[in-house]
Each structure stands twice: as structure tokens, then as C-alpha cells.
Scaffold this motif. Structure first.
Motif, PDB file in Angstrom:
ATOM      1  N   UNK A  44       0.837  -1.207   0.000  1.00 12.05           N
ATOM      2  CA  UNK A  44       0.000   0.000   0.000  1.00 12.05           C
ATOM      3  C   UNK A  44       0.870   1.255   0.000  1.00 12.05           C
ATOM      4  N   UNK A  45       1.964   1.210   0.733  1.00 13.55           N
ATOM      5  CA  UNK A  45       2.875   2.359   0.765  1.00 13.55           C
ATOM      6  C   UNK A  45       3.431   2.667  -0.608  1.00 13.55           C
ATOM      7  N   UNK A  99      -1.645  -8.364  25.992  1.00 15.07           N
ATOM      8  CA  UNK A  99      -2.116  -6.983  26.053  1.00 15.07           C
ATOM      9  C   UNK A  99      -1.112  -6.006  25.469  1.00 15.07           C
ATOM     10  N   UNK A 100       0.173  -6.279  25.649  1.00 15.98           N
ATOM     11  CA  UNK A 100       1.210  -5.431  25.061  1.00 15.98           C
ATOM     12  C   UNK A 100       1.121  -5.470  23.538  1.00 15.98           C
ATOM     13  N   UNK A 101       0.888  -6.664  22.988  1.00 16.29           N
ATOM     14  CA  UNK A 101       0.727  -6.793  21.536  1.00 16.29           C
ATOM     15  C   UNK A 101      -0.502  -6.015  21.079  1.00 16.29           C
ATOM     16  N   UNK A 102      -1.583  -6.134  21.824  1.00 13.87           N
ATOM     17  CA  UNK A 102      -2.817  -5.422  21.469  1.00 13.87           C
ATOM     18  C   UNK A 102      -2.594  -3.912  21.488  1.00 13.87           C
ATOM     19  N   UNK A 103      -1.884  -3.436  22.488  1.00 15.63           N
ATOM     20  CA  UNK A 103      -1.628  -2.000  22.602  1.00 15.63           C
ATOM     21  C   UNK A 103      -0.875  -1.474  21.388  1.00 15.63           C
ATOM     22  N   UNK A 104       0.245  -2.111  21.033  1.00 13.87           N
ATOM     23  CA  UNK A 104       1.018  -1.619  19.890  1.00 13.87           C
ATOM     24  C   UNK A 104       0.264  -1.842  18.577  1.00 13.87           C
ATOM     25  N   UNK A 105      -0.560  -2.877  18.509  1.00 12.63           N
ATOM     26  CA  UNK A 105      -1.349  -3.111  17.298  1.00 12.63           C
ATOM     27  C   UNK A 105      -2.392  -2.015  17.098  1.00 12.63           C
ATOM     28  N   UNK A 106      -3.013  -1.578  18.175  1.00 10.06           N
ATOM     29  CA  UNK A 106      -3.987  -0.480  18.078  1.00 10.06           C
ATOM     30  C   UNK A 106      -3.296   0.796  17.622  1.00 10.06           C
ATOM     31  N   UNK A 107      -2.152   1.106  18.219  1.00 11.37           N
ATOM     32  CA  UNK A 107      -1.420   2.310  17.830  1.00 11.37           C
ATOM     33  C   UNK A 107      -0.966   2.214  16.368  1.00 11.37           C
ATOM     34  N   UNK A 108      -0.486   1.044  15.963  1.00 13.72           N
ATOM     35  CA  UNK A 108      -0.067   0.853  14.567  1.00 13.72           C
ATOM     36  C   UNK A 108      -1.253   1.031  13.621  1.00 13.72           C
ATOM     37  N   UNK A 109      -2.416   0.548  14.018  1.00 15.95           N
ATOM     38  CA  UNK A 109      -3.618   0.720  13.194  1.00 15.95           C
ATOM     39  C   UNK A 109      -3.996   2.189  13.073  1.00 15.95           C
ATOM     40  N   UNK A 110      -3.880   2.928  14.166  1.00 11.03           N
ATOM     41  CA  UNK A 110      -4.169   4.364  14.127  1.00 11.03           C
ATOM     42  C   UNK A 110      -3.191   5.070  13.199  1.00 11.03           C
ATOM     43  N   UNK A 111      -1.918   4.703  13.272  1.00  9.22           N
ATOM     44  CA  UNK A 111      -0.918   5.281  12.362  1.00  9.22           C
ATOM     45  C   UNK A 111      -1.308   4.985  10.919  1.00  9.22           C
ATOM     46  N   UNK A 112      -1.714   3.740  10.652  1.00  5.30           N
ATOM     47  CA  UNK A 112      -2.153   3.377   9.301  1.00  5.30           C
ATOM     48  C   UNK A 112      -3.348   4.195   8.848  1.00  5.30           C
ATOM     49  N   UNK A 113      -4.290   4.399   9.737  1.00  3.26           N
ATOM     50  CA  UNK A 113      -5.471   5.212   9.387  1.00  3.26           C
ATOM     51  C   UNK A 113      -5.074   6.656   9.100  1.00  3.26           C
ATOM     52  N   UNK A 114      -4.194   7.206   9.914  1.00  3.80           N
ATOM     53  CA  UNK A 114      -3.747   8.587   9.697  1.00  3.80           C
ATOM     54  C   UNK A 114      -3.061   8.716   8.337  1.00  3.80           C
ATOM     55  N   UNK A 115      -2.293   7.712   7.955  1.00  2.00           N
ATOM     56  CA  UNK A 115      -1.577   7.763   6.677  1.00  2.00           C
ATOM     57  C   UNK A 115      -2.517   7.534   5.500  1.00  2.00           C
ATOM     58  N   UNK A 116      -3.410   6.542   5.590  1.00  2.00           N
ATOM     59  CA  UNK A 116      -4.132   6.092   4.394  1.00  2.00           C
ATOM     60  C   UNK A 116      -5.537   6.641   4.226  1.00  2.00           C
ATOM     61  N   UNK A 117      -6.230   7.001   5.279  1.00  2.00           N
ATOM     62  CA  UNK A 117      -7.590   7.525   5.105  1.00  2.00           C
ATOM     63  C   UNK A 117      -7.608   8.757   4.222  1.00  2.00           C
ATOM     64  N   UNK A 118      -6.713   9.729   4.432  1.00  2.88           N
ATOM     65  CA  UNK A 118      -6.734  10.893   3.520  1.00  2.88           C
ATOM     66  C   UNK A 118      -6.469  10.512   2.062  1.00  2.88           C
ATOM     67  N   UNK A 119      -5.693   9.485   1.825  1.00  2.00           N
ATOM     68  CA  UNK A 119      -5.386   9.063   0.467  1.00  2.00           C
ATOM     69  C   UNK A 119      -6.571   8.344  -0.185  1.00  2.00           C
ATOM     70  N   UNK A 120      -7.409   7.752   0.655  1.00  2.00           N
ATOM     71  CA  UNK A 120      -8.577   7.035   0.144  1.00  2.00           C
ATOM     72  C   UNK A 120      -9.762   7.983  -0.085  1.00  2.00           C
ATOM     73  N   UNK A 121      -9.761   9.116   0.582  1.00  2.00           N
ATOM     74  CA  UNK A 121     -10.901  10.046   0.455  1.00  2.00           C
ATOM     75  C   UNK A 121     -10.757  11.005  -0.690  1.00  2.00           C
TER      76      UNK A 121
END
Length: 121
Positions: A44-45, A99-121
């Protein structure tokens, strides 16, 4: 017995680390899922031609998730070795590690959304 050289010792250490990485990817379903997600996000990048800063953030997020997932796997393996039977204290350790994995996965998902949502809109 002669002491092994610093260089040979480092090369051997790198070999052990590479062996561990390959073992994780070939044997652990959770890492396999994270690896596939990493490949999709990397593709995607390239597709969306993300900026160098976005690449840095994305690669950092991928590395962090996969690194913490690897540590989680190691903790689970140690726990299973120490106590193969069900034990509430071991269960708590495993839950915290997951839980540590879940925490970093949520943050990574937010980073992905910040990067890609504007490109998809």
C-alpha cells in the motif's frame, strides 16, 4: 582454550537472531498474520506513494508490532515450559504479554489510518 574473536562472536549472534526470525515466521501463526499485514501495508505504501516521513512511521509501527509479538511468543513459550499445567499466575503473565501486543497493534492501526484515510478520500 583461545578466546573467540569479537567479530566471530557477532557473526554467530547474528546467525542465532536470523534463525529465531525464520523460526517465528515458519512456525507461529500470530507472526505469520503480522507478516502478511506488513507485506500488505508495504505494498500500500508503494501504491499510494507515501512520503518518507510516512514510511518511517509505517516501518516503525510494523517493526514495533512484530517485535512485541515476538517477545509475546517467547514469554508464552517460557511460561509453557515452566508450567505446562493451567496456572492462574501464568495465565495473568500471558494475558499481560498479549495486552502489550494489542496496545502496539492499536497504535499501529491508528498510524495506518492517519496515513491512508486521507489518500482514500
Amino acid at each position: 582454550m583461545p578466546k573467540e574473536s569479537f567479530f566471530k562472536n557477532r557473526v554467530r549472534s547474528i546467525g542465532y537472531a536470523l534463525k529465531g526470525m525464520f523460526l517465528l515466521v515458519w512456525t507461529e501463526a500470530s507472526i505469520q498474520i503480522q507478516f502478511v499485514i506488513a507485506l500488505v501495508m508495504t505494498a500500500a505504501g508503494f501504491y499510494f506513494e507515501i512520503s518518507p516521513t510516512e514510511w518511517i512511521l509505517q516501518l516503525f509501527a510494523i517493526g514495533l508490532v512484530m517485535g512485541i509479538e515476538s517477545l509475546n511468543t517467547a514469554i508464552e513459550k517460557i511460561c509453557d515450559y515452566i508450567q505446562p499445567e493451567h496456572d492462574p499466575k501464568i495465565g495473568l503473565i500471558k494475558d499481560i504479554s498479549a495486552g502489550a501486543v494489542m496496545t502496539v497493534s492499536i497504535i499501529a492501526s491508528i498510524i495506518g489510518l492517519i496515513i491512508y484515510v486521507p489518500k482514500l478520500l
